[in-house]
Design a protein around this motif. Structure first.
Motif, mmCIF file in Angstrom:
data_model
loop_
_atom_site.group_PDB
_atom_site.id
_atom_site.type_symbol
_atom_site.label_atom_id
_atom_site.label_comp_id
_atom_site.label_asym_id
_atom_site.label_seq_id
_atom_site.Cartn_x
_atom_site.Cartn_y
_atom_site.Cartn_z
ATOM 1 N N TYR A 1 9.106 8.498 2.315
ATOM 2 C CA TYR A 1 7.830 9.206 2.350
ATOM 3 C C TYR A 1 7.949 10.550 1.631
ATOM 4 O O TYR A 1 7.078 10.937 0.853
ATOM 5 C CB TYR A 1 7.393 9.417 3.794
ATOM 6 N N PRO B 1 1.525 5.244 0.930
ATOM 7 C CA PRO B 1 1.136 6.061 2.086
ATOM 8 C C PRO B 1 -0.182 6.784 1.835
ATOM 9 O O PRO B 1 -0.511 7.115 0.702
ATOM 10 C CB PRO B 1 2.300 7.060 2.217
ATOM 11 N N ASN B 2 -0.893 7.033 2.901
ATOM 12 C CA ASN B 2 -2.147 7.779 2.810
ATOM 13 C C ASN B 2 -1.808 9.267 2.923
ATOM 14 O O ASN B 2 -1.871 9.862 3.995
ATOM 15 C CB ASN B 2 -3.090 7.351 3.934
ATOM 16 N N GLU C 1 3.167 6.649 9.091
ATOM 17 C CA GLU C 1 2.538 5.359 8.798
ATOM 18 C C GLU C 1 3.562 4.232 8.672
ATOM 19 O O GLU C 1 3.392 3.293 7.894
ATOM 20 C CB GLU C 1 1.705 5.452 7.513
ATOM 21 N N ALA D 1 0.833 -1.199 0.000
ATOM 22 C CA ALA D 1 0.000 0.000 0.000
ATOM 23 C C ALA D 1 0.868 1.249 0.000
ATOM 24 O O ALA D 1 1.897 1.314 0.664
ATOM 25 C CB ALA D 1 -0.912 0.004 1.216
ATOM 26 N N GLN E 1 -1.191 19.148 9.007
ATOM 27 C CA GLN E 1 -1.987 18.013 9.456
ATOM 28 C C GLN E 1 -1.814 17.738 10.948
ATOM 29 O O GLN E 1 -2.719 17.270 11.621
ATOM 30 C CB GLN E 1 -1.613 16.763 8.649
ATOM 31 N N HIS F 1 3.784 12.748 -5.598
ATOM 32 C CA HIS F 1 2.318 12.713 -5.539
ATOM 33 C C HIS F 1 1.724 14.110 -5.679
ATOM 34 O O HIS F 1 0.748 14.319 -6.402
ATOM 35 C CB HIS F 1 1.886 12.080 -4.220
#
Length: 200
Positions: free
Chosen positions: A89, A34-35, A82, A32, A46, A96
């Protein structure tokens, strides 16, 4: 032609093994990504380290930088990495969000992960000549961490952003000279201690 005994059985076994491999690969769970938080502006807080007023003031400085020379600096604070290494990351987040101007790759991320007690400056390829690993390390260790250790997260974030902005708005020759001086000072000792810094 001399017949090869057992060749049919051999290639049949190869095909069977290949099919078995494909089956196992398809059945394996995908890793998966990272969110990532949404890119809501030049400051993505955040972790809630900044007040609305502090965020607005920092945003204005980052906007002024981009208007001056098109370089994009985004500050992001994270609730959690995460389980990811902050270096990995940061690279994935930069891609992204597509930070920086297309074709110039002149984006910078200042990443703060207070839960994991880590900080990173992620630099696009187009700015690596002036915002080097060694200089990034100096900014983190000299401007950001002393304030973080005093529990002054807003002060550390602003000091780090100011130092990055200063470097990116210098005359190119002066900026490169500062980067070279940082490298010769011995700041670039180990990639694990240059950009990825644990907050003690």
């Amino acid at each position: 032609m001399i017949p090869v005994r057992g060749s049919g059985s051999f290639w049949g076994a190869i095909r069977a093994m290949a099919l078995a491999f494909l089956f196992v690969a398809a059945a394996a769970p995908a890793v998966a990504a990272p969110n990532f938080p949404a890119l809501t502006g030049r400051v993505v807080d955040q972790a809630d380290l900044l007040t609305p007023t502090q965020e607005a003031e920092l945003t204005a400085k980052l906007e002024a930088l981009e208007q001056k020379n098109t370089d994009q600096l985004v500050v992001v604070t994270l609730r959690t990495l995460e389980g990811y290494d902050i270096a990995d990351y940061g690279v994935q987040l930069g891609r992204h969000w597509q930070i920086g101007q297309k074709g110039s790759n002149n984006g910078v991320l200042l990443i703060v992960a207070p839960e994991e007690r880590k900080v990173r400056i992620e630099v696009g390829y187009g700015l690596e000549g002036v915002l080097t690993d060694a200089l990034s390390s100096q900014i983190i260790q000299g401007e950001i961490l002393p304030r973080f250790r005093s529990n002054d997260y807003p002060g550390g974030i602003n000091a780090g952003a100011d130092a990055i902005i200063t470097q990116l708005t210098l005359d190119p020759a002066e900026a490169q000279a500062r980067a070279a001086a940082a490298a010769s000072s011995g700041a670039e000792e180990n990639i694990d201690t240059i950009i990825v810094v644990i907050i003690l």
